[in-house]
Design a protein around this motif. Structure first.
Motif, PDB file in Angstrom:
ATOM      1  N   MET A   1      -6.416 -21.720   3.607  1.00 29.04           N
ATOM      2  CA  MET A   1      -6.287 -20.411   4.250  1.00 29.04           C
ATOM      3  C   MET A   1      -5.663 -19.413   3.275  1.00 29.04           C
ATOM      4  SD  MET A   1      -4.670 -19.841   7.981  1.00 29.04           S
ATOM      5  CE  MET A   1      -5.373 -18.591   9.009  1.00 29.04           C
ATOM      6  N   ARG A   2      -6.197 -18.184   3.266  1.00 27.56           N
ATOM      7  CA  ARG A   2      -5.646 -17.159   2.375  1.00 27.56           C
ATOM      8  C   ARG A   2      -5.041 -16.041   3.226  1.00 27.56           C
ATOM      9  NH1 ARG A   2      -9.358 -19.890  -0.449  1.00 27.56           N
ATOM     10  NH2 ARG A   2     -10.902 -19.329   1.117  1.00 27.56           N
ATOM     11  N   VAL A   3      -3.717 -15.919   3.103  1.00 30.65           N
ATOM     12  CA  VAL A   3      -2.954 -15.062   4.009  1.00 30.65           C
ATOM     13  C   VAL A   3      -2.117 -14.069   3.211  1.00 30.65           C
ATOM     14  CG1 VAL A   3      -1.257 -15.080   5.891  1.00 30.65           C
ATOM     15  CG2 VAL A   3      -2.709 -17.081   5.532  1.00 30.65           C
ATOM     16  N   VAL A   4      -2.011 -12.840   3.749  1.00 35.12           N
ATOM     17  CA  VAL A   4      -1.088 -11.843   3.192  1.00 35.12           C
ATOM     18  C   VAL A   4      -0.056 -11.512   4.269  1.00 35.12           C
ATOM     19  CG1 VAL A   4      -0.886  -9.395   2.558  1.00 35.12           C
ATOM     20  CG2 VAL A   4      -2.696 -10.783   1.548  1.00 35.12           C
ATOM     21  N   LYS A  28       3.442 -20.460  -1.548  1.00 36.62           N
ATOM     22  CA  LYS A  28       3.896 -19.101  -1.258  1.00 36.62           C
ATOM     23  C   LYS A  28       3.939 -18.379  -2.592  1.00 36.62           C
ATOM     24  CE  LYS A  28       8.676 -18.424  -1.000  1.00 36.62           C
ATOM     25  NZ  LYS A  28       9.381 -17.203  -1.324  1.00 36.62           N
ATOM     26  N   VAL A  29       3.273 -17.247  -2.661  1.00 38.86           N
ATOM     27  CA  VAL A  29       3.297 -16.461  -3.896  1.00 38.86           C
ATOM     28  C   VAL A  29       4.017 -15.149  -3.598  1.00 38.86           C
ATOM     29  CG1 VAL A  29       1.890 -15.299  -5.646  1.00 38.86           C
ATOM     30  CG2 VAL A  29       1.167 -17.537  -4.732  1.00 38.86           C
ATOM     31  N   SER A  30       5.266 -15.065  -4.052  1.00 35.94           N
ATOM     32  CA  SER A  30       6.081 -13.882  -3.800  1.00 35.94           C
ATOM     33  C   SER A  30       6.233 -13.106  -5.101  1.00 35.94           C
ATOM     34  CB  SER A  30       7.459 -14.303  -3.289  1.00 35.94           C
ATOM     35  OG  SER A  30       8.370 -13.252  -3.492  1.00 35.94           O
ATOM     36  N   THR A  31       5.632 -11.901  -5.146  1.00 36.22           N
ATOM     37  CA  THR A  31       5.696 -11.136  -6.400  1.00 36.22           C
ATOM     38  C   THR A  31       7.141 -10.753  -6.716  1.00 36.22           C
ATOM     39  OG1 THR A  31       4.949  -9.274  -5.040  1.00 36.22           O
ATOM     40  CG2 THR A  31       3.354 -10.249  -6.536  1.00 36.22           C
ATOM     41  N   LEU A  82      -0.305 -18.032   0.341  1.00 37.45           N
ATOM     42  CA  LEU A  82       0.344 -17.040   1.205  1.00 37.45           C
ATOM     43  C   LEU A  82       0.998 -16.010   0.298  1.00 37.45           C
ATOM     44  CD1 LEU A  82       1.393 -16.156   4.002  1.00 37.45           C
ATOM     45  CD2 LEU A  82       3.330 -17.658   3.643  1.00 37.45           C
ATOM     46  N   LEU A  83       0.499 -14.795   0.332  1.00 42.18           N
ATOM     47  CA  LEU A  83       1.053 -13.736  -0.520  1.00 42.18           C
ATOM     48  C   LEU A  83       2.167 -13.003   0.218  1.00 42.18           C
ATOM     49  CD1 LEU A  83      -2.193 -12.276  -2.106  1.00 42.18           C
ATOM     50  CD2 LEU A  83      -0.225 -13.156  -3.378  1.00 42.18           C
TER      51      LEU A  83
END
Ligand code: ADP
Ligand code: AMP
Length: 217
Positions: A1-4, A28-31, A82-83
């Motif tokens: 799943m690709r979530v923002v 989790k990709v947290s900029t 998850l962005l």
């Protein structure tokens, strides 16, 4: 799943991202976290980002987008991600769409965490972050057992430089001007879902998971 995950600073994106990502078994990709870790280790990327972060401005798109593109190309992001904190403006959203389209992919859902202005101020002014593991705490709403010490790893808690009053105000203006238009952008794409992000953290996580189930295709 690709979530923002989208929402103002202090809405609880980082807090929810850790639970949702672990529940869905996606990274989790947290900029913001990636920038902060580069600032603390003194990389080129960190040096480029620091002045913008200190002011509460957005780091330029070309720097941010290149960083996200390379992170999403890593193996662990192939089954989904998850962005948190990206995209932060409509040009970043368009670039993300194109990047995913190049890989024959698309976003499944954009989850908006809805919290009012006063609550966001309360949350940001009491936020403390662990220097060692990155776990987020709050001095009143989610206090560690020992003041200033992370319960999870024993690390030292610190207040982010950009959580001072002046910078908080500016970041909220930046959110309104640059990030809020994403809500309409993603509503038009038909993938936006807003949830009430007030109340206990576990209740917000439950609402988020219910919303995500509705959007699984
Ligand atoms: P964001 O990533 O959106 O900027 P954070 O997840 O860092 O927000 O949360 C901001 C602050 O609010 C943190 O101190 C966190 O502990 C606290 N917080 C998060 N969710 C809740 C909640 N549901 N109720 C009360 N405080 C919360
Ligand atoms: P956050 O941890 O999400 O609150 O982000 C902290 C800071 O990192 C922001 O105030 C920006 O300076 C920078 N940042 C994080 N994500 C982005 C993004 N997508 N685009 C530009 N700057 C960002």
């Amino acid at each position: 799943m690709r979530v923002v995950l989208v929402g103002p600073p202090g809405a609880g994106k980082g807090t929810q991202a850790q639970f949702i990502a672990s529940h869905l078994s996606i990274p989790k990709v947290s900029t913001g976290d990636i920038f902060r870790s580069n600032v603390s280790t003194g990389t080129d990327l960190g040096r480029k980002a620091k002045e913008y972060m200190d002011r509460g401005d957005l780091v330029p798109d070309e720097v941010t987008v290149a960083m996200v593109a390379s992170r999403l190309a890593e193996d662990d992001a192939q089954a989904g991600f998850l962005l948190d904190g990206f995209p932060r403006n409509v040009p970043q959203a368009r670039t993300l769409k194109q990047l995913l389209a190049d890989w024959s992919l698309r976003l499944d859902i954009v989850l908006e965490l809805v919290v009012d202005h006063d609550e966001v101020i309360r949350r940001l002014s009491g936020r403390r972050t662990c220097r060692q593991c990155g776990r987020v705490w709050h001095i009143a709403f989610d206090p560690p057992t020992r003041s200033g010490v992370c319960d999870e790893c024993g690390g030292e808690l610190f207040q982010r430089d950009d959580d001072r009053e002046e910078t908080i105000r500016h970041r909220l203006e930046v959110y309104q001007l640059q990030t809020q238009p994403l809500i309409t952008y993603y509503a038009d794409e038909g993938i936006l879902l807003g949830i009430d992000a007030t109340g206990p953290v576990e209740d917000v996580t439950d609402r988020a998971l219910v919303a995500l189930r509705r959007f699984t295709r």
